[in-house]
Design an enzyme around this catalytic site. Structure first.
Site, PDB file in Angstrom:
ATOM      1  CG  HIS A  16      -1.870   1.134   1.290  1.00 17.72           C
ATOM      2  ND1 HIS A  16      -3.189   1.016   0.922  1.00 17.72           N
ATOM      3  CD2 HIS A  16      -1.705   2.425   1.690  1.00 17.72           C
ATOM      4  CE1 HIS A  16      -3.797   2.196   1.084  1.00 17.72           C
ATOM      5  NE2 HIS A  16      -2.911   3.058   1.550  1.00 17.72           N
ATOM      6  CD  GLU A  17       1.717   3.292   3.707  1.00 18.73           C
ATOM      7  OE1 GLU A  17       1.833   4.395   3.140  1.00 18.73           O
ATOM      8  OE2 GLU A  17       0.725   2.994   4.399  1.00 18.73           O
ATOM      9  CG  HIS A  39       0.362   6.136  -0.785  1.00 14.10           C
ATOM     10  ND1 HIS A  39      -0.760   6.696  -1.355  1.00 14.10           N
ATOM     11  CD2 HIS A  39      -0.046   5.563   0.376  1.00 14.10           C
ATOM     12  CE1 HIS A  39      -1.804   6.464  -0.578  1.00 14.10           C
ATOM     13  NE2 HIS A  39      -1.403   5.781   0.470  1.00 14.10           N
ATOM     14  CD  GLU A  73      -4.654   7.025   1.604  1.00 18.00           C
ATOM     15  OE1 GLU A  73      -4.382   5.823   1.391  1.00 18.00           O
ATOM     16  OE2 GLU A  73      -3.881   7.783   2.208  1.00 18.00           O
TER      17      GLU A  73
END
Length: 812
Positions: free
Chosen positions: A472-473, A476, A495
């Protein structure tokens, strides 16, 4: 006017007048003082002004001249890596700031209001200035407005950049200070090192006159007598300031080993309590920072270089970082503590070759035709960087978590980075540091340029929870940083994409067969569907809208100021509607196009828009234009806005899909196990001898979460069943997501034998335990309420401020 806002319901003001003048570069020179819990020093701002900074509408045909990335506010394996240290940094070349001694160790003696106004000179500045146009307004002086909060500003002065030795080598006007800065900020990208060098030299130049300033709750206002336009306003200014111990941009706390540390934690007010800045997304800037701390501390920062400490006298070390890719000031991140670098126990030369860093200095960049962003040393234009699957990375943690990081986190990073590259292509950033932050960190992770924070909660249980969070990170880096939202209310652009991509990255990192990958994705979709339904039932309707400003999205005032809707609402921090609805929209679009077509488009979108700010329609229009008209099936930007982005509740297309969809095999398996546990729970204590024992299947962590959610719907569960449940799945040893559901089950059924699990969760998993306090109090059980209050008393001093306020409201 000094705006007073109620943080429980109001919007966050962005006060900077970016339509008139923009910061292009920051030079920070700071000392970190743990005794006084302040950061003090100077910041030099280099500006560019001109009529190109005009109010932008939401039209996709209008773009900002200085677009890059958006702030990410934001939330999970490795061969050996020895970082390639670039020794040709500004600091080593110049001895940058070596003459400055370490922190003074003095207590902050500022007044309680913290406004160190330059009263003798600034007394003529009235708060009524906010009612005036801060641009060229006739006989009145031009007013520079910076976003600023919880800072003590001591002095503001113009910098005499014309006094820098050698400045005449690259400027046609060596005596005109503003012209020097104009030419300095306009240097081409292939001269980035020379540019950083001169920024550093200019930042050390003497002052040539103090400027008048005033400070209120949300802004710092600066003017120079007789200067009426942004063009004539000093283009290089130095601000001397100190932070405050209670400042809301950084957290002073202790790490898991009991050692002091300080870090930026993704505050709702961003970095304005760390340094005066321009916060609106359009204010894209580069920066360099020198930070001094005691020699026992490690300084990590969002920077392109893997900084090494320079030893100074008096037992201090100096750390220098820089970035050459323009980004919003809100993406600047720093962490100072007694971190230890976690390295693999076995190194191989092949790993070093795979992860060799490509710095802008060494890269063969192609500056013509490739990218649509403003000029900077872009990795998408570097043939070597585009093929680099695994970028150099380091892991830092408190010494007590070193073993857990070696076992769980380190082996996950290379496959997750490689998986991300296989899906989206070029890594936007040249390296990555991962820091295991203190227990009071209020979320599971946060991504910044070159630096990711992870919660200690990601280290428990099997690798899946850590792996998906890391994915997930990593996502980004593309969505939230390399491509950012022009309007911060459109959080789903960051997000929603990261949530959708984490499943894709993690499946590739595990090298799952297509059928297995699809099964896992459908299982996670089921879990998110349940979560979204719960969120919609229990949150205000106006906070369920992904595009709350509707047709005014992206609009700012004539000066460039704006507000972030619900930006100060503490409940917003705990909401996941932007994650979940954004995820389901992208899943809907990918299913409509087919995965191959969708992800092929996504790579093109990344190549087109990296380094820029976007609105929802930029993505949707490019997507729809890539689909043949006969396949669009009534899809349009307007329909998607109406169904998905501008309405509260569950989008109608999603409701139809979930009603029509069949359960995947992993979900059906859970349903069968739920039925078994219901039967187990109904059996009397004394069973007949011939009664068949239930045969229970082994479940994946996500299946366990779903199982426990279903069991939470049971009206009663007896202690004997709960005991068997705990022993069957070793629930106290599972990942934090599973343990959270287990604790909910323990609280609901008052299973006192497992209260120790609840206490542990509230202490060690603070990022996830907030609502568990509420469940303990709602039960109106005296023992549970005592447990909640006792745990809060033990952790409240170290707890994140916003979280502590929410919990205190629940308990008292």
């Amino acid at each position: 006017m000094d705006i007073k806002l109620d943080p429980s319901r109001d919007d966050l003001p962005l006060m900077a007048n970016t339509s008139h003048i923009l910061v292009k570069h920051y030079v920070l020179d700071l000392d970190v003082d743990f005794e006084s819990q302040i950061i003090e020093g100077t910041i030099v701002l280099f500006f560019e002004s001109g009529n190109k900074f005009k109010k932008q509408s939401s039209s996709t045909e209008e773009t900002y001249p200085s677009e890059s990335n958006e702030a990410c506010k934001l939330r999970t394996p490795e061969p050996c890596h020895i970082p390639v240290t670039n020794t040709r940094t500004v600091s080593s070349k110049m001895g940058y700031n070596d003459f400055v001694i370490c922190g003074k160790g003095e207590k902050d003696t500022s007044g309680k209001d913290g406004n160190h106004d330059n009263q003798e000179q600034a007394s003529g500045i009235s708060s009524s200035k906010y009612c005036c146009d801060t641009g060229n307004h006739g006989s009145e002086d031009f007013l520079l407005v910076l976003d600023c909060c919880d800072l003590s500003v001591l002095k503001v002065e113009e910098v005499d950049v014309a006094a820098v030795p050698g400045i005449e080598k690259f400027t046609r006007s060596p005596k005109l200070r503003n012209q020097i800065v104009r030419e300095l900020v306009a240097l081409p990208a292939d001269r980035w090192r020379e540019q950083l060098d001169y920024y550093a030299r200019c930042s050390q130049a003497p002052g040539c006159g103090e400027l008048l300033f005033d400070i209120d709750t949300w802004s710092l206002q600066i003017r120079k007598t007789g200067v009426q336009t942004a063009t004539d306003f000093p283009h290089a200014i130095r601000i001397q300031y100190t932070t405050k111990p209670q400042g809301r941009s950084v957290t002073w706390t202790s790490d898991q080993s009991g050692r002091p540390c300080v870090y930026t934690m993704g505050s709702p007010i961003n970095n304005r309590a760390l340094f005066p800045c321009q916060e609106p997304p359009v204010a894209m800037s580069t920066w360099q920072a020198t930070v001094r701390a005691a020699a026992s501390f490690v300084v990590l920062m969002s920077g392109e270089n893997s900084a090494k400490p320079t030893q100074l006298r008096e037992g201090c070390s100096s750390w220098h970082y820089y970035v050459t890719m323009p980004m919003p000031a809100s993406t600047f991140t720093i962490a100072v503590g007694s971190w230890t670098e976690v390295k693999p126990e076995i190194c191989s030369s092949n790993d070093l070759a795979t992860e060799r860093s490509f710095s802008p200095f060494e890269a063969d960049f192609r500056y013509v035709g490739g990218c649509g962003h403003m000029e900077y040393p872009c990795r998408f234009q570097n043939a070597s960087a585009t093929t680099q699957e695994i970028i150099p990375h380091r892991v830092f943690a408190p010494v007590c978590l070193k073993g857990a990081c070696q076992e769980t986190l380190l082996p996950l990073i290379p496959p997750c980075l490689s998986a991300a590259h296989s899906v989206l292509g070029t890594h936007p950033f040249s390296r990555l540091d991962v820091l295991l932050v203190p227990a009071n960190f209020p979320s599971l992770g946060m991504a910044s340029p070159h630096l990711v924070f992870l919660s200690q909660s990601t280290l428990t249980g099997m690798s899946q929870f850590c792996g998906t969070r890391l994915c997930h990170e990593i996502a980004h880096a593309w969505f939230g940083l390399a491509i950012g939202a022009r309007d911060w209310t459109e959080e789903w652009l960051s997000e929603g994409f990261a949530t959708h991509l984490e499943d894709v990255f993690w499946a590739k990192a595990q090298q799952l067969a297509p059928h297995e990958a699809q099964e896992q994705r459908e299982l996670r979709a089921c879990l998110r569907w349940r979560r979204l339904q719960d969120e919609v039932r229990n949150s205000p309707e106006d906070m369920q809208v992904l595009r709350p400003n509707k047709e005014k999205t992206g609009h700012v005032s004539d000066s460039g100021s704006s507000v972030i809707k619900h930006g100060l609402n503490p409940d917003k921090v705990f909401m996941q509607v932007h994650y979940l609805k954004g995820y389901f929209l992208l899943r809907f679009l990918a299913r409509r196009l087919g995965d191959d077509t969708y992800f092929s488009f996504l790579r093109k979108f990344v190549h087109t828009f990296h380094g820029q700010l976007i609105l929802s329609q930029d993505f949707l229009q490019m997507l729809l234009e890539s689909i043949p008209e006969e396949r669009r099936l009534e899809l349009s930007v307007e329909n998607i806005f109406q169904d998905w982005l501008e309405s509260s509740g569950i989008p109608q297309p999603l409701q139809r899909e979930r009603l029509a969809g069949a359960e995947c095999g992993l979900v059906r398996q859970v349903s069968a196990e739920v039925a078994k546990w219901v039967r187990v729970n109904r059996r009397p204590r004394k069973r007949k001898r011939k009664e068949t024992e239930e045969v229970l299947e082994k479940l994946l962590p996500d299946q366990l979460v779903l199982l426990l959610e279903h069991l939470l719907e049971q009206r009663t569960m007896n202690p004997r069943t709960l005991q068997r449940l705990e022993r069957t799945y070793h629930l106290s040893e599972q990942d934090a997501e599973v343990r959270h559901r287990w604790c909910e089950l323990v609280v609901k059924h008052k299973y006192t034998e497992a209260y120790r699990n609840v206490e542990r969760f509230l202490q060690e998993d603070q990022a996830m335990g907030i609502y568990l306090y509420g469940e303990l109090m709602v039960s109106e059980d005296a023992r549970q309420q005592h447990l909640a209050r006792r745990c809060f008393e033990l952790s409240k001093e170290q707890m994140d401020r916003s979280s502590a306020e929410v919990v205190a409201e629940m308990l008292y």
